[in-house]
Design a protein around this motif. Structure first.
Motif, mmCIF file in Angstrom:
data_model
loop_
_atom_site.group_PDB
_atom_site.id
_atom_site.type_symbol
_atom_site.label_atom_id
_atom_site.label_comp_id
_atom_site.label_asym_id
_atom_site.label_seq_id
_atom_site.Cartn_x
_atom_site.Cartn_y
_atom_site.Cartn_z
ATOM 1 N N ARG A 134 37.976 23.613 12.274
ATOM 2 C CA ARG A 134 37.434 23.793 13.626
ATOM 3 C C ARG A 134 37.363 25.272 13.969
ATOM 4 N NH1 ARG A 134 37.194 20.483 18.250
ATOM 5 N NH2 ARG A 134 37.238 18.752 16.793
ATOM 6 N N LEU A 135 38.366 26.057 13.556
ATOM 7 C CA LEU A 135 38.310 27.502 13.784
ATOM 8 C C LEU A 135 37.134 28.122 13.035
ATOM 9 C CD1 LEU A 135 42.067 28.622 13.520
ATOM 10 C CD2 LEU A 135 40.752 28.054 15.580
ATOM 11 N N VAL A 136 36.902 27.684 11.811
ATOM 12 C CA VAL A 136 35.785 28.194 11.014
ATOM 13 C C VAL A 136 34.460 27.856 11.703
ATOM 14 C CG1 VAL A 136 34.544 27.912 8.832
ATOM 15 C CG2 VAL A 136 37.022 28.240 8.823
ATOM 16 N N GLU A 137 34.323 26.637 12.215
ATOM 17 C CA GLU A 137 33.095 26.249 12.936
ATOM 18 C C GLU A 137 32.842 27.194 14.108
ATOM 19 O OE1 GLU A 137 32.901 22.201 14.363
ATOM 20 O OE2 GLU A 137 33.815 21.462 12.528
ATOM 21 N N TRP A 138 33.898 27.423 14.892
ATOM 22 C CA TRP A 138 33.741 28.277 16.067
ATOM 23 C C TRP A 138 33.382 29.698 15.646
ATOM 24 C CZ3 TRP A 138 35.700 32.679 18.239
ATOM 25 C CH2 TRP A 138 35.387 32.901 19.587
ATOM 26 N N ALA A 139 34.061 30.196 14.621
ATOM 27 C CA ALA A 139 33.794 31.556 14.150
ATOM 28 C C ALA A 139 32.341 31.711 13.727
ATOM 29 C CB ALA A 139 34.732 31.896 12.984
ATOM 30 N N LYS A 140 31.843 30.777 12.945
ATOM 31 C CA LYS A 140 30.446 30.840 12.501
ATOM 32 C C LYS A 140 29.489 30.786 13.686
ATOM 33 C CE LYS A 140 30.988 28.922 7.853
ATOM 34 N NZ LYS A 140 30.662 27.776 6.978
ATOM 35 N N ALA A 141 29.786 29.950 14.667
ATOM 36 C CA ALA A 141 28.925 29.819 15.844
ATOM 37 C C ALA A 141 28.927 31.071 16.711
ATOM 38 C CB ALA A 141 29.359 28.609 16.681
ATOM 39 N N HIS A 142 29.923 31.943 16.518
ATOM 40 C CA HIS A 142 30.045 33.153 17.341
ATOM 41 C C HIS A 142 29.887 34.446 16.535
ATOM 42 C CE1 HIS A 142 31.533 30.112 20.076
ATOM 43 N NE2 HIS A 142 31.177 30.953 21.037
ATOM 44 N N GLY A 143 29.253 34.355 15.376
ATOM 45 C CA GLY A 143 28.911 35.548 14.608
ATOM 46 C C GLY A 143 30.070 36.227 13.906
ATOM 47 N N ILE A 144 31.169 35.545 13.747
ATOM 48 C CA ILE A 144 32.312 36.116 13.033
ATOM 49 C C ILE A 144 32.081 35.897 11.545
ATOM 50 C CG2 ILE A 144 34.791 35.881 12.634
ATOM 51 C CD1 ILE A 144 34.988 35.205 15.672
ATOM 52 N N ARG A 145 32.241 36.956 10.778
ATOM 53 C CA ARG A 145 31.927 36.896 9.345
ATOM 54 C C ARG A 145 33.153 36.816 8.448
ATOM 55 N NH1 ARG A 145 27.045 41.102 8.686
ATOM 56 N NH2 ARG A 145 27.362 40.482 6.542
ATOM 57 N N ARG A 146 34.339 37.056 9.021
ATOM 58 C CA ARG A 146 35.565 36.979 8.218
ATOM 59 C C ARG A 146 36.717 36.592 9.120
ATOM 60 N NH1 ARG A 146 39.874 40.303 6.855
ATOM 61 N NH2 ARG A 146 39.072 41.975 8.155
ATOM 62 N N ILE A 147 37.527 35.626 8.664
ATOM 63 C CA ILE A 147 38.756 35.306 9.392
ATOM 64 C C ILE A 147 39.937 35.623 8.479
ATOM 65 C CG2 ILE A 147 37.673 33.613 10.903
ATOM 66 C CD1 ILE A 147 38.904 31.411 9.266
ATOM 67 N N TRP A 148 41.026 36.009 9.099
ATOM 68 C CA TRP A 148 42.181 36.454 8.337
ATOM 69 C C TRP A 148 43.464 36.103 9.084
ATOM 70 C CZ3 TRP A 148 45.564 39.990 10.430
ATOM 71 C CH2 TRP A 148 45.114 40.656 11.588
ATOM 72 N N GLY A 149 44.570 36.141 8.349
ATOM 73 C CA GLY A 149 45.867 35.915 8.953
ATOM 74 C C GLY A 149 46.965 36.469 8.076
ATOM 75 N N GLU A 150 48.130 36.619 8.643
ATOM 76 C CA GLU A 150 49.321 37.058 7.924
ATOM 77 C C GLU A 150 50.213 35.842 7.736
ATOM 78 O OE1 GLU A 150 49.559 40.092 6.766
ATOM 79 O OE2 GLU A 150 47.919 40.986 7.888
ATOM 80 N N VAL A 151 50.705 35.644 6.509
ATOM 81 C CA VAL A 151 51.491 34.464 6.167
ATOM 82 C C VAL A 151 52.726 34.907 5.383
ATOM 83 C CG1 VAL A 151 51.458 32.237 4.972
ATOM 84 C CG2 VAL A 151 49.341 33.133 5.979
#
Length: 193
Positions: A134-151
């Motif tokens: 769902r986060l990926v869907e939202w990101a794509k719909a809002h022009g975000i080209r890369r998502i990242w996180g610290e684990v």
């Protein structure tokens, strides 16, 4: 036993939709955008988390969620942040929240940081994947080209999920027990690297 209500109607493919999810153990949850009324249930659910769950999400011990943090978490900036919860099939404010995922756009960038927390009471049933998608869907719909996180490197469930979804992982230069995971959402950009 509380009566359930029908989920609110939203366009079927909009990231902001509400959908019913049935867990492997038969429980039914609503996967829906966070709502300002969720602040108190999120704070209440936080108190049920174990120390290790909190450490793996926040990367250090946290005893309680501050009012300012909760306010920021449930009052999102349109187009800049998004959060989705897995909650009981009740209206916001009445529903216990068992999982939460959020995405915050990096200022002035086409990238965004994600964070996910799934309570041990509902873990291991595919919710992490559903939330991340769902986060990926939202990101794509809002022009975000890369998502990242610290684990943290001992958060095997999150690392396995990230790798299964195509994230790359790198060891952090600042901390040897911290991994940086990222997913390119623009296929042409990923091929040119």
């Amino acid at each position: 036993m509380k009566a359930t209500r029908s989920p609110p109607r939203r366009p079927p493919h909009a990231p902001e939709r509400t959908e019913v999810v049935r867990l492997a153990d038969g429980r039914e949850l609503w996967l829906r955008p966070v709502h300002p009324a969720d602040a108190a249930p999120i704070a209440g659910a936080f108190e049920l988390l174990g120390d290790d769950e909190v450490r793996k999400r926040y990367l250090h011990p946290v005893k309680e969620l501050s009012l300012s943090y909760l306010t920021q978490l449930v009052n999102l900036v349109p187009g800049e942040s998004f959060a989705v919860v897995a909650a009981e099939p009740l209206p916001p404010g009445e529903a216990l929240v068992g999982a939460l995922a959020r995405l915050n756009r990096d200022p002035g960038q086409d990238s965004a940081e994600f964070a996910i927390l799934v309570s041990r009471f509902i873990a291991g049933q595919g919710l992490g994947k559903a939330l991340m998608l769902r986060l990926v869907e939202w990101a794509k719909a809002h022009g975000i080209r890369r998502i990242w996180g610290e684990v943290l490197d001992d958060n095997t469930a999150m690392i396995e999920l990230a790798l299964a979804l195509g994230f790359r992982r790198e060891t952090s230069l600042e901390s040897p027990n911290l991994l940086h995971v990222s997913l390119d959402l623009d296929p042409t950009r990923a091929r040119t690297r």
